[in-house]
Scaffold this motif. Structure first.
Motif, short mmCIF file in Angstrom:
data_model
loop_
_atom_site.label_atom_id
_atom_site.label_comp_id
_atom_site.label_asym_id
_atom_site.label_seq_id
_atom_site.Cartn_x
_atom_site.Cartn_y
_atom_site.Cartn_z
N ALA A 150 41.13 29.78 21.32
CA ALA A 150 40.70 29.58 19.93
C ALA A 150 41.25 28.27 19.36
CB ALA A 150 41.16 30.76 19.08
N VAL A 151 42.52 27.97 19.65
CA VAL A 151 43.10 26.71 19.17
C VAL A 151 42.36 25.52 19.78
CG1 VAL A 151 45.18 25.29 19.17
CG2 VAL A 151 45.37 27.75 18.79
N THR A 152 42.04 25.61 21.07
CA THR A 152 41.34 24.51 21.75
C THR A 152 39.94 24.32 21.18
OG1 THR A 152 42.61 24.95 23.76
CG2 THR A 152 40.61 23.65 23.99
N LEU A 153 39.26 25.40 20.85
CA LEU A 153 37.94 25.28 20.21
C LEU A 153 38.06 24.55 18.87
CD1 LEU A 153 36.38 28.80 20.92
CD2 LEU A 153 35.58 26.61 21.82
N TRP A 154 39.12 24.82 18.14
CA TRP A 154 39.36 24.13 16.87
C TRP A 154 39.57 22.63 17.11
CZ3 TRP A 154 44.56 24.14 13.90
CH2 TRP A 154 44.40 23.57 12.65
N TYR A 155 40.41 22.30 18.08
CA TYR A 155 40.61 20.89 18.42
C TYR A 155 39.31 20.24 18.88
CZ TYR A 155 45.75 21.31 18.32
OH TYR A 155 47.05 21.49 17.93
N LEU A 156 38.55 20.97 19.69
CA LEU A 156 37.31 20.42 20.22
C LEU A 156 36.33 20.08 19.11
CD1 LEU A 156 35.61 19.75 22.74
CD2 LEU A 156 34.86 22.14 22.76
N SER A 157 36.31 20.90 18.06
CA SER A 157 35.39 20.63 16.95
C SER A 157 35.70 19.29 16.29
CB SER A 157 35.47 21.76 15.91
OG SER A 157 36.71 21.76 15.24
N MET A 158 37.00 18.96 16.16
CA MET A 158 37.39 17.70 15.52
C MET A 158 37.11 16.51 16.44
SD MET A 158 40.91 18.80 13.56
CE MET A 158 41.67 19.65 14.94
N ASP A 159 37.44 16.64 17.72
CA ASP A 159 37.24 15.53 18.65
C ASP A 159 35.76 15.29 18.94
OD1 ASP A 159 39.97 15.11 18.84
OD2 ASP A 159 40.19 16.54 20.48
N LEU A 160 34.98 16.38 18.96
CA LEU A 160 33.55 16.25 19.20
C LEU A 160 32.87 15.50 18.06
CD1 LEU A 160 31.30 17.03 21.18
CD2 LEU A 160 30.96 19.12 19.84
N ALA A 161 33.31 15.74 16.82
CA ALA A 161 32.75 15.02 15.67
C ALA A 161 33.01 13.53 15.80
CB ALA A 161 33.34 15.57 14.38
N LEU A 162 34.21 13.16 16.25
CA LEU A 162 34.54 11.75 16.43
C LEU A 162 33.70 11.13 17.54
CD1 LEU A 162 36.40 9.48 15.45
CD2 LEU A 162 38.03 10.18 17.20
N PHE A 163 33.44 11.92 18.59
CA PHE A 163 32.63 11.44 19.70
C PHE A 163 31.18 11.17 19.25
CE2 PHE A 163 29.70 12.54 23.20
CZ PHE A 163 30.03 11.52 24.09
N LEU A 164 30.66 12.03 18.37
CA LEU A 164 29.28 11.89 17.91
C LEU A 164 29.14 10.81 16.85
CD1 LEU A 164 28.30 15.67 17.61
CD2 LEU A 164 27.67 14.06 19.43
N SER A 165 30.22 10.44 16.20
CA SER A 165 30.17 9.49 15.09
C SER A 165 30.53 8.09 15.57
CB SER A 165 31.13 9.92 13.97
OG SER A 165 31.15 8.96 12.95
N GLU A 166 29.57 7.20 15.51
CA GLU A 166 29.82 5.79 15.84
C GLU A 166 29.89 4.92 14.59
OE1 GLU A 166 26.85 4.55 18.52
OE2 GLU A 166 27.47 5.89 20.15
N ASN A 167 29.38 5.44 13.49
CA ASN A 167 29.37 4.70 12.23
C ASN A 167 30.47 5.25 11.34
OD1 ASN A 167 28.87 3.50 9.78
ND2 ASN A 167 26.65 3.78 9.87
N ASN A 168 31.42 4.42 10.98
CA ASN A 168 32.55 4.86 10.17
C ASN A 168 32.14 5.37 8.80
OD1 ASN A 168 34.45 4.28 12.15
ND2 ASN A 168 34.68 2.16 11.48
#
Length: 345
Positions: A170-188
């Motif tokens: 569950a903790v890793t899924l929480w972390y993954l949600s934050m890192d995945l958003a950064l991966f999908l976002s190229e425009n600051n």
């Protein structure tokens, strides 16, 4: 329903059961609850020691460990994991399920360190990122460590079926949600808005996963607890951080939080009620300090609403069984079974 010795003694005094039956029932209940986490001194020692061990290899890792180098970290992780597996299997076979679950979670928590060590040995983190940053900085490159941890957690959960092993997942899924958003976002410019949206939808998916696990779980062990906890945290945090310039959006936010309280009451999951209550308190604070600032009528109106809610609770208590039966009859059979099982908690 909380059963204790006082209630059993009252039952004896009213001649519902004998003293011998009371003692036998108490011993039976104690035996049934020995593997259910509770505020007992033994369980406190279990969790204190287990969480210290997990924290030592995760949150409290210092930069001094980097001196071992990538392959050194891999070797240390593997050695600790093997020892953890041996202890997990030993405790599991002797029906010591709570410490076995803690040891299993410790093994899963070592996975990010092992993957980081392998990546470091291959030059993946040459520019200076350290393992300690995994728990405090968002970086899309952590995704490989998170996917590996999810895989390790799934394997351990399949082998031992112990509820606490869901915690690192569950903790890793929480972390993954934050890192995945950064991966999908190229425009600051859209970075923060995208992270909020990803947090909301990732939280919804985690909650739905928890409900699915809850529906499939036919025994007393509470496997979905950690999924509900971090799913609600992820969803509610993203929702609360969303920009809501209009009063309509803020009112919708209130309705969602009220719905969370209702869901928590139906499923007997306190985490929904806690965060829903925080959302309602936030909206009420907005009304008091922004919309009705310096208003003399607002405190009286809020008091009246509170009394109406209390009176509604009295009416509900009088007709709870009839209303609950009618409402539950509208739900699928699987949901009815889930609610009936959770009603015992």
């Amino acid at each position: 329903m909380q059963i204790n010795r006082v209630l059993l003694e009252k039952a004896v005094q009213q001649h519902l059961i004998s003293s011998e039956q009371s003692e036998q029932l108490w011993q039976f209940l104690n035996a049934q609850m020995k593997d259910t986490p509770s505020f007992r001194f033994t369980h406190i020692l279990y969790y204190l020691g287990g969480l210290l061990g997990i924290g030592a290899m995760t949150l409290f890792m210092t930069l001094g460990w980097e001196r071992f180098g990538g392959w050194g970290l891999v070797a240390i992780s593997v050695a600790y994991a093997v020892a953890g597996l041996v202890f997990t299997d030993y405790l599991f076979k002797r029906k010591l399920l709570i410490p076995a679950g803690l040891c299993g979670a410790f093994v899963v928590a070592l996975t990010p360190l092992a993957i980081y060590g392998l990546q470091s040995a291959m030059g993946f983190w040459a520019e200076g990122r350290h393992y300690q940053d995994y728990y405090s900085f968002v970086d899309w490159r952590w995704i490989w460590m998170e996917l590996g941890t999810l895989a390790a957690g799934a394997i351990m959960l399949y082998l031992y079926r112990l509820p606490f092993m869901v915690m690192p997942i569950a903790v890793t899924l929480w972390y993954l949600s934050m890192d995945l958003a950064l991966f999908l976002s190229e425009n600051n410019d859209i970075h923060w808005e995208l992270r909020k949206l990803v947090s909301i939808w990732f939280g919804v998916c985690t909650i739905l996963l928890a409900v699915w696990v809850d529906l499939r779980s036919k025994h007393e062990k509470d496997f979905p607890f950690w999924l509900y906890l971090f799913g609600v945290i992820t969803f509610w945090t993203g929702l609360t951080m969303m920009e809501s310039g209009s009063e309509l959006n803020k009112f919708i936010y209130l309705c969602i939080n009220l719905l969370m309280i209702g869901i928590g009451a139906i499923l007997s999951r306190r985490v929904f009620v806690v965060f829903g209550g925080l959302g309602v308190a936030s909206y009420t604070t907005h009304l008091a300090y922004d919309v009705f600032k310096d208003s003399m009528a607002f405190p009286f109106a809020l008091t009246f609403i509170g009394l109406v809610i209390v009176y509604s609770g009295i009416l509900w208590q009088k007709h709870e069984e009839d209303i609950s039966t009618r409402l539950r009859s509208l739900l699928p059979i699987c949901m009815q079974d889930l609610i009936n099982r959770r009603a015992a908690f």
